[in-house]
Design a protein around this motif. Structure first.
Motif, PDB file in Angstrom:
ATOM      1  N   GLU A  48     -10.966  -4.134  -7.872  1.00  0.00           N
ATOM      2  CA  GLU A  48     -11.270  -5.414  -8.520  1.00  0.00           C
ATOM      3  C   GLU A  48      -9.963  -6.143  -8.911  1.00  0.00           C
ATOM      4  O   GLU A  48      -9.836  -7.352  -8.710  1.00  0.00           O
ATOM      5  N   LYS A  49      -8.992  -5.379  -9.414  1.00  0.00           N
ATOM      6  CA  LYS A  49      -7.698  -5.989  -9.775  1.00  0.00           C
ATOM      7  C   LYS A  49      -7.011  -6.547  -8.531  1.00  0.00           C
ATOM      8  O   LYS A  49      -6.400  -7.615  -8.577  1.00  0.00           O
ATOM      9  N   SER A  50      -7.105  -5.812  -7.422  1.00  0.00           N
ATOM     10  CA  SER A  50      -6.449  -6.292  -6.198  1.00  0.00           C
ATOM     11  C   SER A  50      -7.137  -7.561  -5.689  1.00  0.00           C
ATOM     12  O   SER A  50      -6.472  -8.494  -5.244  1.00  0.00           O
ATOM     13  N   ARG A  51      -8.471  -7.614  -5.798  1.00  0.00           N
ATOM     14  CA  ARG A  51      -9.204  -8.832  -5.382  1.00  0.00           C
ATOM     15  C   ARG A  51      -8.744 -10.021  -6.212  1.00  0.00           C
ATOM     16  O   ARG A  51      -8.482 -11.105  -5.695  1.00  0.00           O
ATOM     17  N   GLN A  52      -8.643  -9.785  -7.516  1.00  0.00           N
ATOM     18  CA  GLN A  52      -8.231 -10.891  -8.395  1.00  0.00           C
ATOM     19  C   GLN A  52      -6.828 -11.399  -8.036  1.00  0.00           C
ATOM     20  O   GLN A  52      -6.507 -12.561  -8.218  1.00  0.00           O
ATOM     21  N   ALA A  53      -5.977 -10.491  -7.514  1.00  0.00           N
ATOM     22  CA  ALA A  53      -4.615 -10.905  -7.124  1.00  0.00           C
ATOM     23  C   ALA A  53      -4.596 -11.460  -5.698  1.00  0.00           C
ATOM     24  O   ALA A  53      -3.544 -11.849  -5.194  1.00  0.00           O
ATOM     25  N   GLY A  54      -5.747 -11.464  -5.031  1.00  0.00           N
ATOM     26  CA  GLY A  54      -5.825 -11.983  -3.657  1.00  0.00           C
ATOM     27  C   GLY A  54      -5.295 -10.996  -2.627  1.00  0.00           C
ATOM     28  O   GLY A  54      -4.800 -11.388  -1.563  1.00  0.00           O
ATOM     29  N   LEU A  55      -5.391  -9.698  -2.930  1.00  0.00           N
ATOM     30  CA  LEU A  55      -4.845  -8.674  -2.022  1.00  0.00           C
ATOM     31  C   LEU A  55      -5.930  -7.689  -1.595  1.00  0.00           C
ATOM     32  O   LEU A  55      -6.977  -7.595  -2.250  1.00  0.00           O
ATOM     33  N   LYS A  56      -5.622  -6.938  -0.511  1.00  0.00           N
ATOM     34  CA  LYS A  56      -6.559  -5.893  -0.063  1.00  0.00           C
ATOM     35  C   LYS A  56      -5.897  -4.531  -0.205  1.00  0.00           C
ATOM     36  O   LYS A  56      -4.708  -4.397   0.085  1.00  0.00           O
ATOM     37  N   MET A  57      -6.671  -3.533  -0.593  1.00  0.00           N
ATOM     38  CA  MET A  57      -6.127  -2.168  -0.656  1.00  0.00           C
ATOM     39  C   MET A  57      -6.407  -1.485   0.674  1.00  0.00           C
ATOM     40  O   MET A  57      -7.548  -1.450   1.116  1.00  0.00           O
ATOM     41  N   LYS A  58      -5.349  -0.938   1.291  1.00  0.00           N
ATOM     42  CA  LYS A  58      -5.524  -0.298   2.591  1.00  0.00           C
ATOM     43  C   LYS A  58      -5.135   1.167   2.507  1.00  0.00           C
ATOM     44  O   LYS A  58      -4.174   1.510   1.811  1.00  0.00           O
ATOM     45  N   ARG A  59      -5.841   2.003   3.270  1.00  0.00           N
ATOM     46  CA  ARG A  59      -5.500   3.428   3.298  1.00  0.00           C
ATOM     47  C   ARG A  59      -4.405   3.690   4.318  1.00  0.00           C
ATOM     48  O   ARG A  59      -3.766   4.723   4.304  1.00  0.00           O
ATOM     49  N   SER A  60      -4.204   2.699   5.218  1.00  0.00           N
ATOM     50  CA  SER A  60      -3.222   2.941   6.263  1.00  0.00           C
ATOM     51  C   SER A  60      -2.716   1.617   6.829  1.00  0.00           C
ATOM     52  O   SER A  60      -3.459   0.642   6.889  1.00  0.00           O
ATOM     53  N   LEU A  61      -1.444   1.597   7.227  1.00  0.00           N
ATOM     54  CA  LEU A  61      -0.911   0.464   7.988  1.00  0.00           C
ATOM     55  C   LEU A  61      -0.736   0.948   9.431  1.00  0.00           C
ATOM     56  O   LEU A  61      -0.926   2.130   9.715  1.00  0.00           O
ATOM     57  N   ARG A  62      -0.298   0.056  10.298  1.00  0.00           N
ATOM     58  CA  ARG A  62      -0.171   0.452  11.707  1.00  0.00           C
ATOM     59  C   ARG A  62       0.790   1.643  11.859  1.00  0.00           C
ATOM     60  O   ARG A  62       0.546   2.564  12.608  1.00  0.00           O
ATOM     61  N   ARG A  63       1.885   1.639  11.102  1.00  0.00           N
ATOM     62  CA  ARG A  63       2.932   2.642  11.308  1.00  0.00           C
ATOM     63  C   ARG A  63       2.944   3.786  10.296  1.00  0.00           C
ATOM     64  O   ARG A  63       3.685   4.738  10.448  1.00  0.00           O
ATOM     65  N   ILE A  64       2.179   3.651   9.229  1.00  0.00           N
ATOM     66  CA  ILE A  64       2.242   4.702   8.185  1.00  0.00           C
ATOM     67  C   ILE A  64       0.954   4.707   7.370  1.00  0.00           C
ATOM     68  O   ILE A  64       0.398   3.648   7.069  1.00  0.00           O
ATOM     69  N   SER A  65       0.495   5.914   7.035  1.00  0.00           N
ATOM     70  CA  SER A  65      -0.687   5.998   6.171  1.00  0.00           C
ATOM     71  C   SER A  65      -0.222   6.093   4.717  1.00  0.00           C
ATOM     72  O   SER A  65       0.919   6.497   4.427  1.00  0.00           O
TER      73      SER A  65
END
Ligand SMILES: Cc1cc2nc3c(=O)[nH]c(=O)nc-3n(C[C@H](O)[C@H](O)[C@H](O)COP(=O)(O)OP(=O)(O)OC[C@H]3O[C@@H](n4cnc5c(N)ncnc54)[C@H](O)[C@@H]3O)c2cc1C
Length: 489
Positions: free
Chosen positions: A324-341
């Motif tokens: 919810e805090k990340s949504r309010q900041a306009g961000l997404k929480m990800k478990r992994s990026l293309r190059r690193i989890s």
């Protein structure tokens, strides 16, 4: 007193073999950092066997006007914080590696100066404990020296006071007096205190004094610590880290404020992609490198953990609240990026990084400029540093940035890391260090751990501080036996 008499006096005061003068052994202990000017190699290295021997050495040093510097970390001494520009004997405590006491009930342990993070984590693990630690410390890094130097940890909500995790300490003042601080200060021996339920966890005392604060941050100029009790933490039983990314730090900063304010989450920090690539590539040594360009500009690691009580439930509610805090900041929480989890990144951040500091990964040499500020000022200070770096020939893509909230995000450690080529760029790196330190200070950066040119600048800024420091040195190290001359003391 010069070379040979110093060694003879020290050798006479201690057990045979305690003083080493072999040139190859001395060379290892000379910092190989081209930005440190004028440091001389020690005339000898002293390895006292125990605190009693150390006491004899200090008595001998006071009688014979010797200059002693102290080191507790092992391995590469690139930083060489203990270095001196005067003739000195180096007191090496890195072989004191005992962890004689771990107390699960009070979450505290007693460590000697040479204990490394790898050793401490292994010893705490069977007790279900762990410890907050700096970002991927080198394998030989002394836990006690890191705590004395107030190196920031990646677990900000476990830090209540800037002196944490230091609890009690024992040390010799430069003058040779043996002293205990915190709950260990007395009354009674450690054993008697423990029998009465004491655990040497409280950092204040004895009485209204708090003398470990004279030693902490003093870079070996006020006393030599023989042991320390530090706060341990319950080890997470489940961890679910996330990565949040953006093109600039602004929204990530808002997110960190929002998550830290109610004390949500565990390990948390922000790095730019240059810094992230250094960390990842140092850990993946020998494997295919991760180019910085393949990563997002800024990455925030946010760990979420469950402990011994209802761990799954704790993780579940914290994920929801933090999302919810990340949504309010306009961000997404990800478990992994293309190059690193996120799991791999957390693992890299919370384990020792190998023999060499990860900051040396790109070229072997780097300049780092670091200080305390608050998160809301970080973007402005990035602008100050990048503009001076540009004028010294280091573009934006040459600057690693590490932003570490400390003391529950009441402040943050901010670090600029610039790898450079020793042959080609040393003058530019020196210029950048001096000019950026001056400009950052002018803009409110607080150099609470001053190294290189920051040391003198901090003391010149407020001459009263130097006067007070000299008085303190007169009291606790009247014969100037500890790193004589450092900071003009
Ligand atoms: C050029 C330079 C760059 C740096 N860059 C960074 C950085 O980017 N980020 C960061 O967080 N830190 C940085 N530091 C700080 C540095 O990481 C720490 O000071 C580190 O602990 C140095 O390790 P060492 O092996 O030189 O000495 P250590 O043995 O680890 O000793 C560190 C300090 O504590 C003192 N000391 C050691 N043992 C004792 C003892 N038993 N009792 C009393 N005092 C003791 C030493 O004299 C020395 O001043 C930098 C320092 C320098 C000089």
């Amino acid at each position: 007193m010069n070379g040979t008499p110093i060694i003879e006096k020290a050798a006479a005061a201690l057990k045979a073999g305690a003083v080493m003068t072999d040139p190859a052994g001395l060379a290892v202990l000379r910092p190989d950092n081209p930005l440190i000017d004028g440091c001389v190699p020690p005339v000898g290295v002293v390895r006292p066997e125990n605190a009693g021997e150390l006491g004899k050495l200090l008595a001998c040093a006071n009688e014979n006007a010797m200059n002693l510097c102290v080191v507790s970390s092992a391995g590469s001494h690139y930083h060489g914080t203990f270095a001196s520009d005067r003739e000195h004997l180096l007191v090496d405590l890195s072989s004191w590696q005992g962890i004689p006491w771990i107390n699960r009930r009070n979450r505290v342990c007693l460590i000697e100066p040479g204990v490394t993070y790898g050793q401490l984590l292994a010893a705490l693990d069977p007790e279900g404990l762990t410890v907050s630690m700096p970002l991927a410390p080198p394998a030989g890094k002394s836990v006690l020296a890191a705590c004395l130097d107030r190196e920031p940890s990646t677990w900000p909500n476990k830090q209540w006071d800037i002196g944490d995790p230091v609890a009690s300490t024992e040390f010799y003042f430069g003058g040779g007096q043996r002293f205990r601080t915190g709950a260990a200060g007395g009354p009674g021996s450690l054993e008697a205190q423990r029998a009465a339920g004491g655990a040497q966890k409280c950092p204040t005392g004895p009485s209204q004094t708090d003398f470990h604060r004279v030693i902490q941050g003093a870079q070996g100029t006020m006393g030599i610590v023989t042991w320390m009790t530090i706060r341990a933490e319950i080890k997470p039983t489940i961890q679910k880290p996330f990565l949040l990314v953006d093109d600039n730090p602004g929204r990530l900063v808002s997110f960190v404020y929002a998550a830290q304010r109610p004390g949500l989450g565990e390990h948390s920090f922000i790095v730019n992609r240059i810094c992230a690539a250094m960390l990842i590539n140092a850990a993946r040594r020998g494997k295919k490198p991760c180019p910085a360009e393949s990563l997002p500009e800024y990455i925030c690691l946010q760990n979420i953990a469950g402990f011994e009580v209802l761990p799954k439930e704790r993780v579940a509610y914290q994920v929801e609240d933090i999302r919810e805090k990340s949504r309010q900041a306009g961000l997404k929480m990800k478990r992994s990026l293309r190059r690193i989890s996120a799991d791999e990144f957390l693992g890299i951040a919370t384990r020792p990084c190998g023999d060499s500091d990860w900051r040396r990964q790109p070229t072997g040499d780097y300049l780092s400029v670091f200080f305390l500020t608050t998160l809301d000022r970080t973007e402005e200070l990035i602008g100050v540093f990048e503009s001076i770096a540009g004028s010294c020939g280091f573009g934006r893509d040459a600057v690693g940035i590490y932003i570490q909230p400390v003391t529950q995000n009441h402040a943050c450690h901010m670090e600029f890391i610039v790898p450079y080529d020793r042959q080609r760029d040393i003058d530019a790196a020196r210029k950048l260090e001096q000019e950026s330190t001056a400009a950052l200070m002018e803009n409110g950066a607080f150099f609470s751990r001053p190294y290189l040119s920051a040391g003198n600048r901090v003391l010149c800024r407020n001459p009263q501080n130097l006067t007070v420091l000299k008085k303190i040195k007169d009291i606790f190290d009247p014969n100037r036996v500890l790193n004589r001359g450092k900071w003009g003391l």
